[in-house]
Design an enzyme around this catalytic site. Structure first.
Site, short mmCIF file in Angstrom:
data_model
loop_
_atom_site.label_atom_id
_atom_site.label_comp_id
_atom_site.label_asym_id
_atom_site.label_seq_id
_atom_site.Cartn_x
_atom_site.Cartn_y
_atom_site.Cartn_z
CB SER A 170 -0.96 0.01 1.19
OG SER A 170 -2.05 -0.86 0.96
CB ALA A 171 4.41 2.09 0.31
#
Length: 390
Positions: free
Chosen positions: A69-70
């Protein structure tokens, strides 16, 4: 383990090197990189360990890894870049550029509500056909037909996977290019970032393998863990639809690497995240008279302002979001400045900017550690060391 740390570290930031080394002793670290940029200058760029579970392939200076999710932070930056160019109106209804999205009473949802996780579309109720995860249009069509899980804007909930397809489709319609192509041409290229969404076969030889997740100190207990184990809960739907998301070793497969899954399959290294957020912490541009600019200082301020706060309908804990970026909270603490913003990824990847300290930070491990409230256990020592050196 006879640890060898590679890279460079300004002597003034030696405590960061020590904290990085200590993490390999204290935790089941396999391979990782950490990088720090201050006032546009990279002062820490370190890597160590292995990029494979068999410990036969050393982590290199050019190793990249799935940052989960970065990825969302890079996607959000694409949206803000288009908004600054006048190609995307964050206050406009999504349906203005994506007419099909107006179905099921969604005509009033604004683009900014996709970015701040308040649109009410964190999951897809229907079971999609096999392979749908890898077909961008299949997921966006399903989302266009979906009805919100709550009145848009009334609350917020982490759009764990759908965020990338929703914002990615808006980016595609505004730019005429896929989000991966726009990221490459408008962000990664000008800033010289080793960031990829839909990674090409030419990079396969330097991608780190992601082994099975190891339970962290907090594990996945509490309300979130219980909800995740309930296949009928909104939390479970958000993280398990399409069904390919629960495939063991998913991110190591060629099909996943090649696809554009804009909320969770970006590939990068710590250096790239530090430079990206270092630019945002530096008013939207790399340092120096010839530094590339991706956002104006005013656009950065608009991007980092808090938009959602409170009990998260999906994560079942308090979370905070700006327009596309996560803000520090007890659930995911990172950074120390009041205006810190960025995005973590499942299992430990983290990138953030602290404009007040002109700081960009990136950390990219390949051994994922499941963590509950408090974030990844490897973060605190690294972040504390960075701030102690400023």
């Amino acid at each position: 383990m006879n640890l060898v740390i590679h890279g460079s570290c300004d002597p003034a930031f030696a405590p960061v090197r020590a904290a990085f080394a200590s993490n390999f002793e204290r935790f089941p670290e396999l391979g990782a990189a950490v990088s720090v940029a201050v006032r546009g200058r990279v002062v820490v760029d370190l890597w160590a360990g292995f990029r494979d579970a068999a410990r036969t392939a050393p982590w290199g200076g050019d190793t990249i890894v799935n940052v989960f999710s970065a990825t969302k932070g890079a996607v959000a930056l694409c949206a803000h870049a288009l908004a600054e160019r006048g190609a995307l109106d964050l206050d406009a209804p999504v349906a203005a550029s994506w007419p099909e999205f107006g179905a099921a009473d969604k005509g009033g949802i604004l683009v900014r509500q996709l970015l701040d996780h308040s649109a009410g579309l964190p999951a897809i109720r229907a079971e999609l056909p096999p392979g749908a995860l890898y077909e961008f249009g299949a997921v966006t069509s399903a989302l266009a037909a979906e009805a919100p899980f709550w009145a848009p804007g009334a609350r917020h909930g982490y759009h764990a996977v759908t965020f990338g397809f929703l914002v990615g489709e808006v980016i595609r319609r505004a730019s005429g290019r896929s989000v991966g192509a726009f990221l490459r041409e408008a962000i990664a290229g000008p800033l010289g970032l080793d960031v990829h969404l839909g990674v090409g076969a030419e990079h396969d030889g330097r991608i780190a393998e992601v082994p099975p997740t190891i339970a962290g100190p907090g594990g996945l207990g509490g309300a979130f863990g219980a909800a995740l184990r309930d296949p009928t809960s909104l939390t479970s739907l958000a993280f398990t639809r399409p069904r390919e998301l629960v495939t063991p070793g998913l991110v190591n497969t060629e099909r996943c690497r090649r696809a554009e899954i804009p909320a969770m399959n970006g590939h990068a290294n710590a250096r790239a995240l530090a430079r990206l957020y270092g630019a945002l912490a530096n008013g939207g541009a790399l340092a120096g008279p010839a530094g590339a600019r991706v956002l104006s200082p005013e656009a950065v301020e608009a991007a980092l302002a808090e938009r959602s706060r409170g009990l998260d309908a999906v994560l079942l804990a308090e979370s905070r979001f700006s327009l596309g970026f996560m803000l520090p909270s007890a659930l995911r603490p990172f950074g120390r400045g009041a205006r810190t913003f960025g995005h973590p990824g499942a299992g430990g990847a983290l990138g953030f900017a602290d404009p007040d300290a002109a700081l960009g930070f990136g950390y990219t491990p390949n051994q994922t550690i499941a963590s509950g409230e408090g974030g990844d256990p490897r973060w605190p020592a690294l972040i504390d060391a960075v701030y102690a050196c400023l």
